[in-house]
Write an enzyme that holds these catalytic residues in place. Structure first.
Site, short mmCIF file in Angstrom:
data_model
loop_
_atom_site.label_atom_id
_atom_site.label_comp_id
_atom_site.label_asym_id
_atom_site.label_seq_id
_atom_site.Cartn_x
_atom_site.Cartn_y
_atom_site.Cartn_z
N HIS A 140 0.80 -1.23 0.00
CA HIS A 140 0.00 0.00 0.00
C HIS A 140 0.83 1.28 0.00
CE1 HIS A 140 0.90 0.15 4.32
NE2 HIS A 140 0.55 1.41 4.28
C1 UD1 Z 1 -2.15 6.17 5.20
C2 UD1 Z 1 -0.88 6.73 5.83
C3 UD1 Z 1 0.20 5.65 5.85
C4 UD1 Z 1 -0.31 4.38 6.49
C5 UD1 Z 1 -1.62 3.93 5.85
C6 UD1 Z 1 -2.18 2.78 6.64
C7 UD1 Z 1 -0.48 9.12 5.47
C8 UD1 Z 1 0.28 10.13 4.70
N1 UD1 Z 1 -0.35 7.85 5.06
O1 UD1 Z 1 -1.83 5.85 3.84
O2 UD1 Z 1 1.30 6.12 6.58
O3 UD1 Z 1 0.65 3.38 6.31
O4 UD1 Z 1 -2.56 5.03 5.90
O5 UD1 Z 1 -3.09 2.05 5.91
O6 UD1 Z 1 -1.15 9.47 6.40
N2 UD1 Z 1 -9.06 4.98 0.60
C9 UD1 Z 1 -10.31 4.40 0.47
N3 UD1 Z 1 -10.99 4.11 1.62
C10 UD1 Z 1 -10.53 4.39 2.86
C11 UD1 Z 1 -9.28 5.01 2.97
C12 UD1 Z 1 -8.55 5.28 1.83
O7 UD1 Z 1 -10.77 4.12 -0.61
O8 UD1 Z 1 -11.22 4.09 3.86
C13 UD1 Z 1 -8.30 5.25 -0.65
C14 UD1 Z 1 -8.57 6.62 -1.24
O9 UD1 Z 1 -8.53 6.49 -2.62
C15 UD1 Z 1 -7.38 7.42 -0.78
C16 UD1 Z 1 -6.26 6.36 -0.74
O10 UD1 Z 1 -6.91 5.17 -0.34
O11 UD1 Z 1 -7.07 8.48 -1.61
C17 UD1 Z 1 -5.14 6.69 0.21
O12 UD1 Z 1 -5.63 6.93 1.54
P1 UD1 Z 1 -4.80 7.86 2.56
O13 UD1 Z 1 -5.41 7.79 3.90
O14 UD1 Z 1 -4.63 9.22 1.97
O15 UD1 Z 1 -3.39 7.21 2.56
P2 UD1 Z 1 -2.97 5.70 2.77
O16 UD1 Z 1 -2.28 5.24 1.53
O17 UD1 Z 1 -4.11 4.91 3.29
N1 UDP Z 2 -4.17 -5.03 8.79
C1 UDP Z 2 -5.46 -5.53 8.90
N2 UDP Z 2 -6.10 -5.93 7.75
C2 UDP Z 2 -5.50 -5.87 6.51
C3 UDP Z 2 -4.18 -5.36 6.44
C4 UDP Z 2 -3.55 -4.93 7.58
O1 UDP Z 2 -6.01 -5.61 9.99
O2 UDP Z 2 -6.14 -6.25 5.53
C5 UDP Z 2 -3.49 -4.59 10.02
C6 UDP Z 2 -2.15 -5.23 10.24
O3 UDP Z 2 -2.31 -6.47 10.92
C7 UDP Z 2 -1.43 -4.19 11.07
C8 UDP Z 2 -1.97 -2.89 10.51
O4 UDP Z 2 -3.19 -3.21 9.87
O5 UDP Z 2 -1.78 -4.28 12.44
C9 UDP Z 2 -1.00 -2.32 9.54
O6 UDP Z 2 -1.61 -1.30 8.84
P1 UDP Z 2 -1.15 -0.83 7.40
O7 UDP Z 2 -0.39 -1.91 6.72
O8 UDP Z 2 -2.35 -0.31 6.74
O9 UDP Z 2 -0.24 0.43 7.72
P2 UDP Z 2 1.26 0.66 8.26
O10 UDP Z 2 1.50 -0.22 9.42
O11 UDP Z 2 2.18 0.41 7.11
O12 UDP Z 2 1.26 2.11 8.60
#
Ligand code: UD1
Ligand code: UDP
Length: 378
Positions: free
Chosen positions: A218
């Site tokens: 991601h």
């Molecule tokens: C964010 C965090 C990242 C973290 C990740 C965990 C920042 C800059 N990044 O990244 O550090 O590792 O969360 O998962 O804060 N979207 C949906 N539904 C949702 C949420 C997101 O469709 O419920 C899609 C949207 O298209 C959105 C994209 O995911 O634009 C990215 O979401 P965003 O929260 O901006 O960043 P993450 O990549 O999730």
């Molecule tokens: N996780 C989850 N379901 C998923 C993928 C991840 O519950 O489908 C959990 C995972 O076990 C961990 C956390 O989400 O506890 C990690 O989040 P993510 O990978 O989104 O973000 P990061 O840790 O890189 O910020």
């Protein structure tokens, strides 16, 4: 003592569960916790599922900011959070990790002089092109109590000029740093048995212990840069000639596969019999997958660590990691988005994976330590 915990992204909701549990079980006479959800993540399987499953209290506020550019998203959060902090006047604002929700809360709280508690402080990738690196550095340097999960994180803070904590009366100009273990480890220990009992994810996906690899992708540089995404998916397709691979897809990745993958590769991925693309799973399902897989391939920070907690070898799809201990002991390999490195790491772990996983992430009581320290310093 009144605290406001700010959460927004999936991993923060999970981390907050550890603190809420410690407060409920041990410190309910001392700490009142309010929860603010920024709404950064909003799909049910990225947010609500964790409240349902992990016993986290319903948020007192939800700012519903949703997705947008970094600036717009962070600004909307700051505006909403400032108003809540001014009205609620908490003793501490508690923030987790390194997302835009973390940064927004740190900016809002520091400008109105509310002490910030940063859980997961001190982690560094030394790569400022990562939005998370900016978020965590800025948050750390506005915080009053900084809790680092690892010795490396603690040492990073000392190197950046934080002093070893001896004097009390901590504030933003005289902050305190602690090495206390990882709240994610607390959670993995606590939820492991529950997950094995309740999760049906293996059965639903026709998986058996040890017969599949778990992958997650991601990170923005992997999803948004076509060359990197193609290299990663191409490696997975090659590995899937011998393995089942299950990929719970983050919505960001799901939306970009079509756009950024070469058409032929996308077709191969979609029609593969051995790669299962599934929606994001709940935390209990994730624990069931992590503890039963044979190997993990991921760019997630949390999943890297959990692969270690469950003693599975991990291929890291990033050029560096904040969790360098797991690489140093030989449990994980940094393969970046490089096909050769990914395939070589896979071969290496097939023939030789770590047998003993030393304790790196504490004793499963990090959240208790954090609560106790907040109370002592209030
Ligand atoms: C964010 C965090 C990242 C973290 C990740 C965990 C920042 C800059 N990044 O990244 O550090 O590792 O969360 O998962 O804060 N979207 C949906 N539904 C949702 C949420 C997101 O469709 O419920 C899609 C949207 O298209 C959105 C994209 O995911 O634009 C990215 O979401 P965003 O929260 O901006 O960043 P993450 O990549 O999730
Ligand atoms: N996780 C989850 N379901 C998923 C993928 C991840 O519950 O489908 C959990 C995972 O076990 C961990 C956390 O989400 O506890 C990690 O989040 P993510 O990978 O989104 O973000 P990061 O840790 O890189 O910020």
């Amino acid at each position: 003592m009144k605290i406001v915990s700010v959460i927004g992204a999936r991993p923060q909701i999970i981390k907050a569960a550890a603190l809420s549990r410690a407060i409920k079980n041990i410190y309910s006479d001392n700490i009142t916790e309010l929860i603010v959800h920024t709404g950064q993540h909003y799909d049910d399987n990225m947010s609500q599922v964790f409240f349902d499953e992990l016993g986290i209290p319903k948020p007192n506020y939800n700012l519903n900011v949703g997705s947008s550019s970094h600036g717009v998203q962070t600004a909307r959060m700051i505006e909403g959070l400032e108003e809540i902090f001014l009205n609620e006047k908490p003793d501490y604002v508690v923030v987790y990790g390194d997302t835009n929700s973390t940064l927004a809360a740190a900016i809002a709280a520091s400008k109105i002089h509310i002490p910030i508690v940063h859980i997961e402080a001190g982690l560094r990738s030394f790569n400022k092109r990562m939005p998370e690196e900016i978020n965590r550095i800025m948050c750390d340097h506005a915080s009053t109590l900084l809790f680092s999960p690892t010795k490396t994180g603690y040492d990073n803070l000392i190197r950046e000029g934080f002093e070893k904590s001896t004097k009390k009366q901590y504030n933003a100009d005289n902050p305190a740093v602690f090495h206390c273990g990882d709240v994610m480890y607390d959670n993995s220990l606590y939820f492991k048995e529950i997950a094995l009992d309740k999760s049906c994810v293996l059965k639903e996906n026709d998986l058996k212990e040890g017969n599949f690899i778990l992958g997650t992708i991601h990170r923005d540089n992997n999803t948004d840069q076509a060359e990197r995404l193609n290299a990663i998916i191409s490696s997975l397709i090659q590995i899937s000639e011998n393995e089942n691979i299950v990929l719970p897809l983050h919505p960001r990745t799901a939306k970009l596969l079509d756009k950024n993958l070469d058409a032929e590769l996308f077709e191969k991925l979609k029609s593969s019999q051995s790669i299962k693309l599934i929606p994001p799973v709940s935390f209990l399902d994730m624990i069931a997958l992590e503890s039963n897989c044979k190997m993990v391939i991921t760019d997630s920070g949390g999943v890297q660590k959990e692969s270690y907690f469950f003693e599975k070898p991990c291929i890291i799809l990033r050029p560096e990691t904040e969790w360098k201990e797991i690489v140093e002991v030989g449990a994980a390999v940094i393969a970046d988005a490089d096909e050769n490195k990914i395939l070589m790491a896979y071969e290496k772990f097939l023939s030789n994976s770590l047998q003993n996983y030393p304790d790196i992430f504490g004793d499963g009581k990090a959240a208790e330590f954090i609560c106790k320290t907040m109370i002592e310093n209030n």
